[in-house]
Design an enzyme around this catalytic site. Sequence first.
Site, PDB file in Angstrom:
ATOM      1  N   ASP A 150       0.105  -6.382   5.172  1.00  0.00           N
ATOM      2  CA  ASP A 150       0.950  -5.970   6.500  1.00  0.00           C
ATOM      3  C   ASP A 150      -0.073  -5.244   7.524  1.00  0.00           C
ATOM      4  OD1 ASP A 150       3.328  -6.690   5.194  1.00  0.00           O
ATOM      5  OD2 ASP A 150       3.424  -4.427   4.255  1.00  0.00           O
ATOM      6  N   GLU A 151      -1.275  -6.010   7.582  1.00  0.00           N
ATOM      7  CA  GLU A 151      -2.280  -5.685   8.530  1.00  0.00           C
ATOM      8  C   GLU A 151      -1.781  -6.266  10.061  1.00  0.00           C
ATOM      9  OE1 GLU A 151      -3.216  -7.063   5.731  1.00  0.00           O
ATOM     10  OE2 GLU A 151      -4.300  -5.485   4.651  1.00  0.00           O
ATOM     11  N   LYS A 177      -1.859  -9.877  10.015  1.00  0.00           N
ATOM     12  CA  LYS A 177      -2.520 -11.124   9.784  1.00  0.00           C
ATOM     13  C   LYS A 177      -1.694 -12.492  10.536  1.00  0.00           C
ATOM     14  CE  LYS A 177      -2.509 -10.835   5.349  1.00  0.00           C
ATOM     15  NZ  LYS A 177      -1.893  -9.580   5.230  1.00  0.00           N
ATOM     16  N   ALA A 204       4.890 -12.305   0.306  1.00  0.00           N
ATOM     17  CA  ALA A 204       4.275 -12.202   1.467  1.00  0.00           C
ATOM     18  C   ALA A 204       5.471 -12.163   2.607  1.00  0.00           C
ATOM     19  CB  ALA A 204       3.196 -12.967   1.924  1.00  0.00           C
ATOM     20  N   GLY A 205       5.276 -11.361   3.555  1.00  0.00           N
ATOM     21  CA  GLY A 205       6.085 -11.550   4.856  1.00  0.00           C
ATOM     22  C   GLY A 205       5.392 -11.652   5.994  1.00  0.00           C
ATOM     23  N   HIS A 206       5.431 -12.408   6.950  1.00  0.00           N
ATOM     24  CA  HIS A 206       4.787 -12.214   8.304  1.00  0.00           C
ATOM     25  C   HIS A 206       5.612 -12.366   9.232  1.00  0.00           C
ATOM     26  CE1 HIS A 206       1.497 -14.197   6.028  1.00  0.00           C
ATOM     27  NE2 HIS A 206       1.103 -12.935   6.196  1.00  0.00           N
ATOM     28  N   THR A 227       8.056  -7.022  -4.962  1.00  0.00           N
ATOM     29  CA  THR A 227       9.016  -7.389  -3.725  1.00  0.00           C
ATOM     30  C   THR A 227      10.166  -7.964  -4.569  1.00  0.00           C
ATOM     31  OG1 THR A 227       7.638  -9.327  -3.941  1.00  0.00           O
ATOM     32  CG2 THR A 227       7.219  -7.661  -2.407  1.00  0.00           C
ATOM     33  N   GLN A 281      -1.295 -10.743   1.732  1.00  0.00           N
ATOM     34  CA  GLN A 281      -1.378  -9.460   1.050  1.00  0.00           C
ATOM     35  C   GLN A 281      -2.716  -8.912   1.576  1.00  0.00           C
ATOM     36  OE1 GLN A 281      -0.275 -12.205  -1.549  1.00  0.00           O
ATOM     37  NE2 GLN A 281       1.760 -11.418  -1.038  1.00  0.00           N
ATOM     38  N   THR A 303      11.265  -6.845   2.047  1.00  0.00           N
ATOM     39  CA  THR A 303      12.212  -5.866   1.296  1.00  0.00           C
ATOM     40  C   THR A 303      12.901  -4.894   2.265  1.00  0.00           C
ATOM     41  OG1 THR A 303      10.246  -4.479   0.974  1.00  0.00           O
ATOM     42  CG2 THR A 303      10.475  -6.035  -0.635  1.00  0.00           C
ATOM     43  N   THR A 315      -3.177  -5.883  20.824  1.00  0.00           N
ATOM     44  CA  THR A 315      -2.664  -4.885  21.830  1.00  0.00           C
ATOM     45  C   THR A 315      -1.117  -4.995  22.065  1.00  0.00           C
ATOM     46  OG1 THR A 315      -3.171  -6.320  23.644  1.00  0.00           O
ATOM     47  CG2 THR A 315      -4.971  -4.906  22.947  1.00  0.00           C
TER      48      THR A 315
HETATM   49  P1  IMP Z   1       4.716  -8.251  -6.122  1.00  0.00           P
HETATM   50  O1  IMP Z   1       3.448  -8.903  -5.616  1.00  0.00           O
HETATM   51  O2  IMP Z   1       5.813  -8.682  -5.275  1.00  0.00           O
HETATM   52  O3  IMP Z   1       4.543  -8.389  -7.566  1.00  0.00           O
HETATM   53  O4  IMP Z   1       4.511  -6.593  -5.747  1.00  0.00           O
HETATM   54  C1  IMP Z   1       3.379  -6.168  -6.266  1.00  0.00           C
HETATM   55  C2  IMP Z   1       2.975  -4.667  -5.309  1.00  0.00           C
HETATM   56  O5  IMP Z   1       2.279  -5.646  -4.183  1.00  0.00           O
HETATM   57  C3  IMP Z   1       3.974  -4.172  -4.756  1.00  0.00           C
HETATM   58  O6  IMP Z   1       3.716  -2.846  -4.335  1.00  0.00           O
HETATM   59  C4  IMP Z   1       4.269  -4.792  -3.400  1.00  0.00           C
HETATM   60  O7  IMP Z   1       4.905  -4.055  -2.379  1.00  0.00           O
HETATM   61  C5  IMP Z   1       2.935  -5.315  -2.833  1.00  0.00           C
HETATM   62  N1  IMP Z   1       2.882  -6.487  -2.085  1.00  0.00           N
HETATM   63  C6  IMP Z   1       3.209  -7.612  -2.523  1.00  0.00           C
HETATM   64  N2  IMP Z   1       3.009  -8.422  -1.471  1.00  0.00           N
HETATM   65  C7  IMP Z   1       3.048  -7.742  -0.107  1.00  0.00           C
HETATM   66  C8  IMP Z   1       2.763  -8.098   0.983  1.00  0.00           C
HETATM   67  O8  IMP Z   1       2.770  -9.294   1.473  1.00  0.00           O
HETATM   68  N3  IMP Z   1       2.544  -7.007   1.967  1.00  0.00           N
HETATM   69  C9  IMP Z   1       2.753  -5.615   1.459  1.00  0.00           C
HETATM   70  N4  IMP Z   1       2.792  -5.393   0.235  1.00  0.00           N
HETATM   71  C10 IMP Z   1       2.899  -6.506  -0.681  1.00  0.00           C
HETATM   72 MG    MG Z   2       3.882  -8.639   5.562  1.00  0.00          MG
END
Ligand code: IMP
Ligand code: MG
Length: 332
Positions: A13-14, A16, A41-43, A123, A175, A250, A321
């Site tokens: 969640d930087e 990217k 992952a979510g973008h 997630t 991630q 989430t 920005t």
């Molecule tokens: P999992 O990858 O769904 O098993 O989650 C493991 C940990 O990684 C949890 O703390 C999630 O919140 C975190 N996590 C997994 N994918 C992401 C992402 O894309 N962004 C932020 N946190 C993530």
């Molecule tokens: Mg994300």
Amino acid sequence: MTSTVVVGGFFGDEGKGKIVSYLAKKDNPKIIVRGGAGPNAGHTIQDGDKVYKVRMLPSGFLNKNAKVMIGPGVVINPAILLKEIQDFDVSGRSFVDRHCGIIEEKHLTSDSKGELKEKIGSTGSGTGPANADRAMRVLKMAKDVDSLASLIVDVPAEVNSALSSNENVLVEGTQGTFLSLWHGTYPFVTSKDVTASGICADIGLGPKNVDEVIVVFKSYVTRVGTGPLANELSLEDAKRKGWSEFGTVTGRQRRAADFDFDLAKRAIMLNSATQISITKLDVLFPGCAGKKFFEEISDEAKSFIHNIEDKLDTPVTIIGTGPAINDVIDRR
Ligand code: IMP
Ligand code: MG
């Protein structure tokens, strides 16, 4: 030819997705290819007044001249992928490798309860259980799924042959460094290595063929789910600073802290970063909002950037920005 690998430097969640979308338009890569874990992952990408939320497609899909691909190291939820291809009109130029792993119902079920959910704060996307099955050599592969048949190409061959023909390739990590199964805050991590080396292995790009590694840091640190976060602010303090964020996948509120130089230094080392991208500078310094030139930002904001370059001994080349793709200062 240039291969550019973009990875997260903190806990995901930087921002990217936004940086990758910008580079996908600006550098006109022939292929934008995604490594990383899976639909955990979510973008969020904002183009003009349109907002896209993607979990499977590479974030660079808005460049209509590029092919977008998912490397064999990634696990796929076919329903999510096929819906994104349709919703975002990317059919005909989206591809997956035959060895991408497949998330099935049973993986979703086991990820939504028990230790993974409660202790690790996963997630619930089925990514971890699918990777566990892959390690047990029982996971289904993309080649076994009829609905993916028309999308299958040899992703490593496509990537390497584009580079041999002097085309640009943009490699998208997911991630962040400290969610890596090897290098992160185990056990509060994802189910793969997500540093630059891991991402390159996911897509079949060898270490000698990597030209640039851009590590993306947000101007502050956030973490969603459980696990350590040094100097964590209270949710009220985070809110006061305008750092309250909610997860793309989430909807959970992200925990927040100040920019962390110790983590950042280690991320530079682990990823062999050649460049740094800093996102959300406008959240820290509202006067920077929408600025496109370094000369236009305040002295305070300039010193924030210069301090990062001095302490991390790496140039800050791309600065976010604002939320839109073109809200960027590009100093390359
Ligand atoms: P999992 O990858 O769904 O098993 O989650 C493991 C940990 O990684 C949890 O703390 C999630 O919140 C975190 N996590 C997994 N994918 C992401 C992402 O894309 N962004 C932020 N946190 C993530
Ligand atoms: Mg994300």
